[in-house]
Design a protein around this motif. Structure first.
Motif, PDB file in Angstrom:
ATOM      1  N   PHE A 187       0.826  -1.203   0.000  1.00  0.00           N
ATOM      2  CA  PHE A 187       0.000   0.000   0.000  1.00  0.00           C
ATOM      3  C   PHE A 187       0.867   1.262   0.000  1.00  0.00           C
ATOM      4  O   PHE A 187       0.628   2.202  -0.761  1.00  0.00           O
ATOM      5  N   LEU A 188       1.899   1.295   0.835  1.00  0.00           N
ATOM      6  CA  LEU A 188       2.803   2.445   0.886  1.00  0.00           C
ATOM      7  C   LEU A 188       3.462   2.673  -0.466  1.00  0.00           C
ATOM      8  O   LEU A 188       3.518   3.796  -0.973  1.00  0.00           O
ATOM      9  N   ARG A 189       3.947   1.605  -1.084  1.00  0.00           N
ATOM     10  CA  ARG A 189       4.621   1.719  -2.380  1.00  0.00           C
ATOM     11  C   ARG A 189       3.652   2.159  -3.482  1.00  0.00           C
ATOM     12  O   ARG A 189       4.006   2.939  -4.359  1.00  0.00           O
ATOM     13  N   ASP A 190       2.426   1.662  -3.414  1.00  0.00           N
ATOM     14  CA  ASP A 190       1.422   2.066  -4.395  1.00  0.00           C
ATOM     15  C   ASP A 190       1.093   3.554  -4.233  1.00  0.00           C
ATOM     16  O   ASP A 190       0.976   4.273  -5.231  1.00  0.00           O
ATOM     17  N   CYS A 191       0.960   4.022  -2.994  1.00  0.00           N
ATOM     18  CA  CYS A 191       0.686   5.447  -2.756  1.00  0.00           C
ATOM     19  C   CYS A 191       1.814   6.303  -3.304  1.00  0.00           C
ATOM     20  O   CYS A 191       1.571   7.362  -3.895  1.00  0.00           O
ATOM     21  N   LYS A 192       3.045   5.863  -3.134  1.00  0.00           N
ATOM     22  CA  LYS A 192       4.202   6.605  -3.653  1.00  0.00           C
ATOM     23  C   LYS A 192       4.115   6.708  -5.176  1.00  0.00           C
ATOM     24  O   LYS A 192       4.304   7.782  -5.746  1.00  0.00           O
ATOM     25  N   GLN A 193       3.794   5.603  -5.842  1.00  0.00           N
ATOM     26  CA  GLN A 193       3.664   5.624  -7.305  1.00  0.00           C
ATOM     27  C   GLN A 193       2.531   6.546  -7.741  1.00  0.00           C
ATOM     28  O   GLN A 193       2.663   7.298  -8.706  1.00  0.00           O
ATOM     29  N   ARG A 194       1.421   6.505  -7.028  1.00  0.00           N
ATOM     30  CA  ARG A 194       0.273   7.342  -7.386  1.00  0.00           C
ATOM     31  C   ARG A 194       0.591   8.824  -7.197  1.00  0.00           C
ATOM     32  O   ARG A 194       0.208   9.650  -8.028  1.00  0.00           O
ATOM     33  N   ARG A 195       1.311   9.176  -6.129  1.00  0.00           N
ATOM     34  CA  ARG A 195       1.712  10.580  -5.926  1.00  0.00           C
ATOM     35  C   ARG A 195       2.576  11.053  -7.080  1.00  0.00           C
ATOM     36  O   ARG A 195       2.401  12.152  -7.587  1.00  0.00           O
ATOM     37  N   ARG A 196       3.525  10.219  -7.489  1.00  0.00           N
ATOM     38  CA  ARG A 196       4.431  10.601  -8.580  1.00  0.00           C
ATOM     39  C   ARG A 196       3.686  10.794  -9.897  1.00  0.00           C
ATOM     40  O   ARG A 196       4.120  11.554 -10.753  1.00  0.00           O
ATOM     41  N   LYS A 197       2.573  10.105 -10.073  1.00  0.00           N
ATOM     42  CA  LYS A 197       1.773  10.237 -11.294  1.00  0.00           C
ATOM     43  C   LYS A 197       0.699  11.315 -11.152  1.00  0.00           C
ATOM     44  O   LYS A 197      -0.076  11.529 -12.077  1.00  0.00           O
ATOM     45  N   ASN A 237      -6.796   3.259   2.271  1.00  0.00           N
ATOM     46  CA  ASN A 237      -6.276   2.129   3.046  1.00  0.00           C
ATOM     47  C   ASN A 237      -6.015   0.955   2.101  1.00  0.00           C
ATOM     48  O   ASN A 237      -6.442   0.982   0.935  1.00  0.00           O
ATOM     49  N   PRO A 238      -5.336  -0.079   2.584  1.00  0.00           N
ATOM     50  CA  PRO A 238      -5.037  -1.222   1.709  1.00  0.00           C
ATOM     51  C   PRO A 238      -6.287  -1.913   1.166  1.00  0.00           C
ATOM     52  O   PRO A 238      -6.311  -2.334   0.007  1.00  0.00           O
ATOM     53  N   ALA A 239      -7.329  -2.008   1.969  1.00  0.00           N
ATOM     54  CA  ALA A 239      -8.553  -2.677   1.508  1.00  0.00           C
ATOM     55  C   ALA A 239      -9.145  -1.960   0.303  1.00  0.00           C
ATOM     56  O   ALA A 239      -9.566  -2.602  -0.672  1.00  0.00           O
ATOM     57  N   ALA A 240      -9.174  -0.634   0.344  1.00  0.00           N
ATOM     58  CA  ALA A 240      -9.701   0.143  -0.784  1.00  0.00           C
ATOM     59  C   ALA A 240      -8.826  -0.050  -2.015  1.00  0.00           C
ATOM     60  O   ALA A 240      -9.335  -0.168  -3.136  1.00  0.00           O
ATOM     61  N   MET A 241      -7.521  -0.094  -1.810  1.00  0.00           N
ATOM     62  CA  MET A 241      -6.595  -0.290  -2.931  1.00  0.00           C
ATOM     63  C   MET A 241      -6.816  -1.659  -3.581  1.00  0.00           C
ATOM     64  O   MET A 241      -6.985  -1.751  -4.791  1.00  0.00           O
ATOM     65  N   PHE A 242      -6.809  -2.711  -2.757  1.00  0.00           N
ATOM     66  CA  PHE A 242      -6.977  -4.056  -3.311  1.00  0.00           C
ATOM     67  C   PHE A 242      -8.339  -4.230  -3.968  1.00  0.00           C
ATOM     68  O   PHE A 242      -8.459  -4.863  -5.014  1.00  0.00           O
ATOM     69  N   SER A 243      -9.371  -3.653  -3.382  1.00  0.00           N
ATOM     70  CA  SER A 243     -10.711  -3.740  -3.956  1.00  0.00           C
ATOM     71  C   SER A 243     -10.758  -3.075  -5.332  1.00  0.00           C
ATOM     72  O   SER A 243     -11.319  -3.623  -6.284  1.00  0.00           O
ATOM     73  N   TYR A 244     -10.168  -1.898  -5.436  1.00  0.00           N
ATOM     74  CA  TYR A 244     -10.131  -1.182  -6.714  1.00  0.00           C
ATOM     75  C   TYR A 244      -9.393  -2.004  -7.771  1.00  0.00           C
ATOM     76  O   TYR A 244      -9.900  -2.186  -8.882  1.00  0.00           O
ATOM     77  N   TYR A 245      -8.196  -2.475  -7.425  1.00  0.00           N
ATOM     78  CA  TYR A 245      -7.415  -3.214  -8.419  1.00  0.00           C
ATOM     79  C   TYR A 245      -8.050  -4.552  -8.778  1.00  0.00           C
ATOM     80  O   TYR A 245      -7.969  -4.990  -9.919  1.00  0.00           O
ATOM     81  N   LYS A 246      -8.696  -5.188  -7.840  1.00  0.00           N
ATOM     82  CA  LYS A 246      -9.363  -6.455  -8.135  1.00  0.00           C
ATOM     83  C   LYS A 246     -10.453  -6.242  -9.185  1.00  0.00           C
ATOM     84  O   LYS A 246     -10.655  -7.076 -10.065  1.00  0.00           O
ATOM     85  N   LYS A 247     -11.106  -5.094  -9.114  1.00  0.00           N
ATOM     86  CA  LYS A 247     -12.194  -4.794 -10.042  1.00  0.00           C
ATOM     87  C   LYS A 247     -11.695  -4.165 -11.343  1.00  0.00           C
ATOM     88  O   LYS A 247     -12.126  -4.553 -12.427  1.00  0.00           O
ATOM     89  N   ASP A 248     -10.780  -3.173 -11.240  1.00  0.00           N
ATOM     90  CA  ASP A 248     -10.426  -2.359 -12.400  1.00  0.00           C
ATOM     91  C   ASP A 248      -9.046  -2.616 -13.003  1.00  0.00           C
ATOM     92  O   ASP A 248      -8.746  -2.095 -14.078  1.00  0.00           O
ATOM     93  N   ASN A 249      -8.201  -3.340 -12.305  1.00  0.00           N
ATOM     94  CA  ASN A 249      -6.874  -3.637 -12.840  1.00  0.00           C
ATOM     95  C   ASN A 249      -6.428  -4.996 -12.315  1.00  0.00           C
ATOM     96  O   ASN A 249      -5.587  -5.101 -11.434  1.00  0.00           O
TER      97      ASN A 249
END
Length: 121
Positions: free
Chosen positions: A69-79, A86-98
């Motif tokens: 989650f921390l590493r994903d947030c870092k990538q998203r900030r850079r973009k 939170n991690p649950a929201a991240m995993f839920s999004y990627y499970k559905k959309d990526n």
């Protein structure tokens, strides 16, 4: 380690508890990414010993989720993208959309668990 800095730096970059195990690392990343006029210095000799034990933080069930989650947030900030809350929201999004990124993250967690010889939770 210990972070020493002026108060105004911490007011500009407050600690964020959403990373649970990585608040210090998140703070340092954000300061570095902002190109603040800050000098990071390491003391050349060790001042303490750090012992990793089997019931420590690194062996908590959600440690891997927060690490990714921390590493994903870092990538998203850079973009220039908004971070997930939170991690649950991240995993839920990627499970559905990526699905590919979701599978990559979950596979990385399993590899790390094997590498650290952690039994399935």
């Amino acid at each position: 380690g210990t972070l020493m800095c002026k108060r105004n730096l911490l007011e500009k970059f407050p600690y964020r508890n959403k990373f649970k195990y990585f608040c210090d690392y998140d703070l340092l990343l954000r300061i570095y990414e902002a190109n603040e006029d800050v000098v990071f210095i390491n003391i050349p000799e060790p001042l303490y010993h750090y012992y990793i034990w089997q019931k420590g933080t690194k062996f908590k069930k959600d440690w891997f989720d927060y690490n990714i989650f921390l590493r994903d947030c870092k990538q998203r900030r850079r973009k220039g993208l908004e971070e997930f809350k939170n991690p649950a929201a991240m995993f839920s999004y990627y499970k559905k959309d990526n699905r590919l990124k979701f599978i990559f993250y979950k596979t990385a967690i399993k590899i790390l668990m094997v590498k650290l010889k952690i039994k399935k939770f």
